[in-house]
Design a protein around this motif. Structure first.
Motif, PDB file in Angstrom:
ATOM      1  N   LEU A 479       0.826  -1.202   0.000  1.00  0.00           N
ATOM      2  CA  LEU A 479       0.000   0.000   0.000  1.00  0.00           C
ATOM      3  C   LEU A 479       0.866   1.260   0.000  1.00  0.00           C
ATOM      4  O   LEU A 479       1.714   1.439   0.871  1.00  0.00           O
ATOM      5  CB  LEU A 479      -0.932   0.001   1.215  1.00  0.00           C
ATOM      6  N   VAL A 480       0.637   2.112  -0.987  1.00  0.00           N
ATOM      7  CA  VAL A 480       1.383   3.363  -1.137  1.00  0.00           C
ATOM      8  C   VAL A 480       0.537   4.561  -0.734  1.00  0.00           C
ATOM      9  O   VAL A 480       1.047   5.527  -0.174  1.00  0.00           O
ATOM     10  CB  VAL A 480       1.864   3.525  -2.598  1.00  0.00           C
ATOM     11  N   GLN A 481      -0.765   4.507  -1.005  1.00  0.00           N
ATOM     12  CA  GLN A 481      -1.649   5.624  -0.671  1.00  0.00           C
ATOM     13  C   GLN A 481      -2.908   5.097  -0.007  1.00  0.00           C
ATOM     14  O   GLN A 481      -3.556   4.165  -0.512  1.00  0.00           O
ATOM     15  CB  GLN A 481      -2.024   6.423  -1.923  1.00  0.00           C
ATOM     16  N   LEU A 500       3.069  -0.744   7.301  1.00  0.00           N
ATOM     17  CA  LEU A 500       2.981  -0.358   5.900  1.00  0.00           C
ATOM     18  C   LEU A 500       4.246   0.405   5.506  1.00  0.00           C
ATOM     19  O   LEU A 500       4.252   1.639   5.442  1.00  0.00           O
ATOM     20  CB  LEU A 500       1.721   0.481   5.652  1.00  0.00           C
ATOM     21  N   GLY A 501       5.292  -0.317   5.213  1.00  0.00           N
ATOM     22  CA  GLY A 501       6.589   0.308   4.923  1.00  0.00           C
ATOM     23  C   GLY A 501       6.650   1.059   3.616  1.00  0.00           C
ATOM     24  O   GLY A 501       7.560   1.862   3.401  1.00  0.00           O
ATOM     25  N   GLN A 502       5.723   0.807   2.698  1.00  0.00           N
ATOM     26  CA  GLN A 502       5.722   1.504   1.411  1.00  0.00           C
ATOM     27  C   GLN A 502       4.827   2.743   1.409  1.00  0.00           C
ATOM     28  O   GLN A 502       4.738   3.438   0.402  1.00  0.00           O
ATOM     29  CB  GLN A 502       5.243   0.548   0.303  1.00  0.00           C
ATOM     30  N   LEU A 503       4.171   3.017   2.523  1.00  0.00           N
ATOM     31  CA  LEU A 503       3.159   4.068   2.567  1.00  0.00           C
ATOM     32  C   LEU A 503       3.761   5.437   2.278  1.00  0.00           C
ATOM     33  O   LEU A 503       4.734   5.853   2.895  1.00  0.00           O
ATOM     34  CB  LEU A 503       2.477   4.072   3.942  1.00  0.00           C
ATOM     35  N   GLY A 504       3.162   6.146   1.315  1.00  0.00           N
ATOM     36  CA  GLY A 504       3.613   7.489   0.978  1.00  0.00           C
ATOM     37  C   GLY A 504       2.615   8.556   1.367  1.00  0.00           C
ATOM     38  O   GLY A 504       2.982   9.690   1.663  1.00  0.00           O
ATOM     39  N   ILE A 505       1.311   8.227   1.362  1.00  0.00           N
ATOM     40  CA  ILE A 505       0.261   9.184   1.708  1.00  0.00           C
ATOM     41  C   ILE A 505      -0.708   8.510   2.677  1.00  0.00           C
ATOM     42  O   ILE A 505      -1.228   7.423   2.395  1.00  0.00           O
ATOM     43  CB  ILE A 505      -0.506   9.651   0.454  1.00  0.00           C
ATOM     44  N   LEU A 506      -0.954   9.154   3.808  1.00  0.00           N
ATOM     45  CA  LEU A 506      -1.971   8.715   4.759  1.00  0.00           C
ATOM     46  C   LEU A 506      -2.836   9.927   5.071  1.00  0.00           C
ATOM     47  O   LEU A 506      -2.389  10.873   5.724  1.00  0.00           O
ATOM     48  CB  LEU A 506      -1.327   8.155   6.032  1.00  0.00           C
TER      49      LEU A 506
END
Length: 999
Positions: A479-481, A500-506
């Motif tokens: 999950l990235v966004q 969620l190590g790939q998360l860029g936007i929360l």
């Protein structure tokens, strides 16, 4: 001298014949070998001691054991160079075929090629030939195949080309041909294929005489600067299977005569100015598989008969179709792909759509469709993409879609859909994009989301979702966004979300979340945007938030946070910080106690700092503390002064020089972000001890600020006035233009993979650009130095993805799109974690388009080895030029080689890779410093680089597609059929269907 040449050749051949038993044709070929450059020794098997040349590489003979003759010569893709040796080859009396494809044959094609009277097949495509097309070529009476694609031929097509007697294939693609298409070509009745695509012809019409070519099967006139109407005479081409008139300026209606071409399988008319309705009678085209009439001005309804055809692809987007979609479209048993986005279609989708056909892609976005989404879309179990955004669809999502395991991309946003989302939708295993934004969905996120292992983008904003966020969300490792703002979610963020190590936007602003932030958020190493505003979250703001090095946007306003503001926030490079309207207390960190951050801390009564309005009147005790502090400062200052006097003596001369060079009173500062420093602090550090690089336009300094933050400063000397004094006015203008381009581009764009320009300082003779500092320097310097071994494959792959995302942002998310024009490894900078930033926008341009395509530049920009072939020839700049350059960067990452290397000879890395791949295989290309366990991934990325460096721009994928393919490396996702030279190839991706999507 020219009279002596035959004598010299005769003597040479006599000597060779004396020491060997080689027959006469072998002697001619041996002479050919001596006349060509052969850097890879491909012709090493051509041994003069052999009796005949029939066993030599590339030579084919006919005849019996006692009497053989050379009939074919195939030296394709061998890197041979030199002028075309017609005077030698035409001495071979029975030579039928010459194939020199993809070499370095140069100069002009001689007129005496007409002496090769037996020749039937001539392929000189992808070489370096220049000058006019020889008017004598039609004198070859037996010539059937002529391919001169991908050279630099110029001037008009000779009228004599209309006198070919037996020619069946004529391909002149991607040259520099001018004039107009000669009507005389209509006399070559034997032609089966005519391809003149991608030439800068003068504006001209399609000659009606082409309708006389009754044996023609393929007619490609893509991007030939054609104007006027499509002649009705093309309806006489009864054997025509493929018609491509795309990327021109044709107008008027589509002639009804085309409906008589019952052999047609493919029609491409996209990107013209055609108008009127689609002609009646399309039902006659029973073999039609692809119709692309996108980007025109067509009107009217889609004929029912068109929808009953066994089409594999129907692209009619960006027209002006009105009316309903006929129900008969659902009756097609072969409907494979339906894309009708960007029109004015209305009504319901046929309720049986997909029931009788293997529907894989459906895109009806940006229309006015209403009613429910058909429940039959995935009845055949192959639906991959469902895009219906920007319509008026209502009702619930059909439960049948929850069992559609083949789905990879679901976009249902901006409609009037409601009800609960079926549990199966949340857990579809192959979906990477699930977008439900701006509807009226209710209910909660089902725990079945644990099965969505491929989910990368989850966008749920502006709905009525409620309930808690399930722990299973933390299982979505890709999950990235995760955007779910403007809903009614309650409870706290689950502890598992930190996985969620790939998360860029929360983004969960405007919900009803409570509790505290989970522990362990330091694992969000890629988090760029954290927005939890307008919730009820309490507790303290964790110190570890200061360790999120790429965090760019932080909004925790209007919550119930308490305690102190973490000092670690000073380490972040934030474009936006908002902690207002919480319950924060204590002293502000020093670097945040500045007027520029005043609005970031409003509504926190217990917060104190040196900002007006924060904790006024703190009492006399503090004044007493100030007295002692002043005394200590006085003592320290005295000591510093004594040391400074000694230091001043040794530094006085340098100081005076710097002072004369930089008059601070004349500097003008322009900032693009909130600054924690002034121009004086920058100017004081511009001495030779801090220089970390230099170039033709100036020097680059590493500046350590008083806050401990490090920035890079590019000092550009040589304004126009200075250059006039040195007699180099043009150089000064170029440098000024580069400075303006850098400021204009970087000053207005924001992206985590674009180098950040903090500010610029200017005076009359000097300009400064202040950037974020990249500790690991440029990719080129690191990759091609002794430290290249530090870049293992996972790091190189990460760099490729980061750089691709930055370029994708420029091409697809900027309006107008921005073309970098100097993409290279030295312009990709690396931060402390080897995250990549695209830098150096000195020659970047916003793409200006006209009805005739992209605007040409007045000068070539770019670096040797990275410049796309068409850019060098035509000066026509667009995004495809950047994609070629990025492909070269990928090849550098895979091979570890520079773009230009003496080992390659006159080749660059692209040609070297293609040649080595064919001759030795991929194992001889992969950088030996890379671990072999990553070979499969490396090969996939390598193939993407080859696609990006295709010689034809149309074959290169968009940067958005490149990002998607890079992200899919290591997965088994199927790719879609695609266009090559306007035809289908395995890597087709329709960018227009993304509608500015983050996907």
């Amino acid at each position: 001298m020219t009279q002596l040449l035959p004598i010299v050749v005769y003597v040479l051949l006599s000597v060779v014949a004396f020491v060997s038993c080689l027959n006469q044709e072998g002697l001619y070929l041996y002479q050919l070998k001596r006349s060509l450059d052969d850097p890879y020794s491909t012709l090493s098997s051509w041994n003069p001691r052999d009796a005949t040349p029939c066993n030599w590489y590339g030579v084919t003979c006919a005849g019996d054991a006692f009497n053989t003759t050379v009939t074919e010569l195939d030296l394709s893709d061998t890197n041979i160079g030199g002028p075309f040796p017609a005077n030698i080859l035409c001495r071979l009396p029975n030579l039928l075929s010459i194939n020199f494809f993809n070499n370095s044959i140069n100069q002009t094609l001689p007129l005496d090629i007409s002496l090769c009277r037996s020749l039937r097949h001539l392929d000189l495509s992808q070489n370096l030939l220049t000058g006019p097309l020889p008017a004598t070529l039609p004198l070859l009476p037996n010539l059937r195949y002529l391919d001169l694609t991908g050279n630099n031929f110029s001037g008009p097509i000779p009228d004599s080309f209309g006198t070919f007697q037996n020619l069946q294939v004529l391909s002149l693609v991607s040259n520099l041909l001018e004039g107009t298409i000669p009507p005389s070509l209509g006399n070559v009745s034997s032609l089966k294929m005519l391809n003149l695509s991608y030439n800068p012809f003068f504006p001209g019409r399609i000659p009606p005489e082409l309708g006389n070519l009754t044996n023609l099967e393929v007619l490609w006139l893509t991007q030939c600067n054609l104007v006027g109407v499509i002649p009705a005479s093309l309806g006489n081409l009864n054997k025509l299977q493929d018609l491509d008139l795309a990327l021109n300026d044709l107008y008027g209606s589509i002639p009804s005569s085309l409906t008589q071409l019952t052999s047609l399988t493919q029609i491409e008319l996209y990107n013209n100015s055609l108008s009127g309705e689609l002609p009646r009678g399309m039902g006659n085209l029973t073999r039609l598989r692809l119709l692309d009439a996108s980007m025109n001005h067509l009107t009217g309804k889609i004929p029912d008969e068109l929808c009953s055809l066994p089409l594999e692809s129907l692209n009619l987007y960006e027209n002006r179709f009105e009316g309903e979609l006929p129900a008969s479209i659902a009756d097609s048993e072969n409907l494979y792909e339906l894309r009708l986005f960007g029109n004015r279609l209305t009504g319901r989708l046929p309720e049986n759509l997909g029931k009788n056909s293997p529907l894989r892609w459906l895109d009806v976005s940006s229309n006015q469709f209403w009613g429910p989404i058909p429940a039959t879309l995935c009845d055949n179990g192959v639906l991959e993409e469902l895009l219906v955004i920007y319509n008026l669809f209502s009702g619930e999502i059909p439960a049948s879609l929850g069992t559609c395991q083949s789905l990879t991309r679901v976009r249902l946003g901006f409609n009037r859909l409601s009800g609960e989302v079926p549990a199966g939708i949340w857990g579809l295993p192959h979906v990477y994009l699930l977008e439900l934004v701006d509807n009226s969905f209710s209910g909660s996120i089902a725990r079945t989301i644990a099965g969505a292992g491929n989910l990368s983008l989850l966008i749920l904003s502006k709905n009525n979702f409620s309930g808690t966020i399930p722990d299973e969300v933390g299982w979505l490792e890709n999950l990235v966004q995760f955007s779910a703002s403007d809903n009614k979610f309650t409870g706290s963020l689950p502890d598992s979300i930190v996985n969620l190590g790939q998360l860029g936007i929360l983004d969960f602003h405007n919900n009803r979340l409570s509790g505290e932030l989970p522990k362990g958020i330091r694992s969000w190493k890629k988090l760029n945007d954290l927005n939890l505003a307008n919730n009820e979250i309490g507790g303290t703001i964790p110190d570890e938030i200061g360790g999120l090095s790429v965090l760019n946007f932080l909004d925790l306003s209007s919550n119930r946070f308490s305690g102190k503001v973490p000092h670690g926030l000073q380490n972040l490079k934030l474009n936006q910080l908002n902690l207002s309207y919480n319950r924060l207390t204590g002293e502000l960190p020093p670097l945040l106690a500045k007027d520029m951050y005043r609005s970031s801390f409003l509504g926190n009564p217990g917060l104190c700092g040196d900002l007006k309005g924060l904790c006024d009147g703190r009492g006399e005790a503090k004044n007493v503390g100030y007295v002692w502090l002043l005394r200590a400062i006085f003592v320290v200052a005295t000591l510093v002064f004594l040391v400074g006097v000694v230091w001043f003596y040794f530094r006085y001369k340098n100081f005076q020089d710097a002072k004369r060079a930089i008059d601070k009173s004349k500097w003008t500062l322009m900032s693009f972000h909130k600054l924690g420093f002034s121009e004086d602090e920058i100017l004081n550090c511009l001495d030779e001890d801090n220089v970390i690089g230099s170039g033709s336009s100036g020097k680059v300094y590493k500046v350590v600020l008083s806050s401990g933050e490090v920035v890079a400063v590019k000092k550009i000397w040589g304004g126009v006035r200075k250059e006039v004094e040195s007699g180099d006015v043009e150089k000064g203008r170029v440098q000024d233009n580069a400075f303006d381009a850098e400021v204009e581009t970087l000053g207005k764009i924001r992206h985590k993979n674009i180098v950040k320009l903090w500010c610029c300082c200017t005076t009359r003779d000097c300009k400064l650009l202040v950037y974020e500092y990249m500790p690991n320097g440029s990719l080129g310097d690191l990759l091609h130095s002794s430290k290249g071994g530090l870049l293992d494959w996972p790091t190189r792959y990460k760099i490729a993805v980061d750089a691709a995302e930055g370029l994708s942002y420029l091409h697809h998310d900027c309006v107008p799109p921005i073309v970098h024009r100097d993409v290279k490894s030295n312009n990709i900078l690396l931060d402390g974690d080897f995250g990549a930033r695209v830098a150096d926008f000195g020659v970047a341009k916003a793409v200006e388009t006209t009805a005739k395509g992209t605007k040409s530049m007045s000068v070539i920009a770019g670096s040797c080895g990275y410049i796309a072939p068409e850019y060098a020839y035509t000066l026509r700049v667009n995004e495809k030029s950047d994609i070629y350059s990025f492909g070269v960067v990928i090849l550098e990452l895979v091979t570890g080689r520079r773009p230009v290397d003496p080992e390659f000879g006159e080749k660059d890395v692209v040609k070297w890779v293609c040649t080595t791949l064919d001759q030795k295989g991929v194992d001889h290309l992969i950088d030996s410093r890379l671990d072999s366990c990553f070979k499969e991934e490396i090969c996939k990325v390598f193939n993407i680089g080859l696609m990006c460096t295709s010689p034809l721009p149309i074959n290169r994928p968009s940067m958005r597609r490149v990002v998607k393919m890079l992200q899919e490396v290591g997965t088994d996702n199927q790719t879609k059929p695609a266009k090559k030279d306007g035809k289908l190839s395995p890597y087709y991706y329709d960018d227009a269907s993304d509608h500015g999507s983050v996907a």
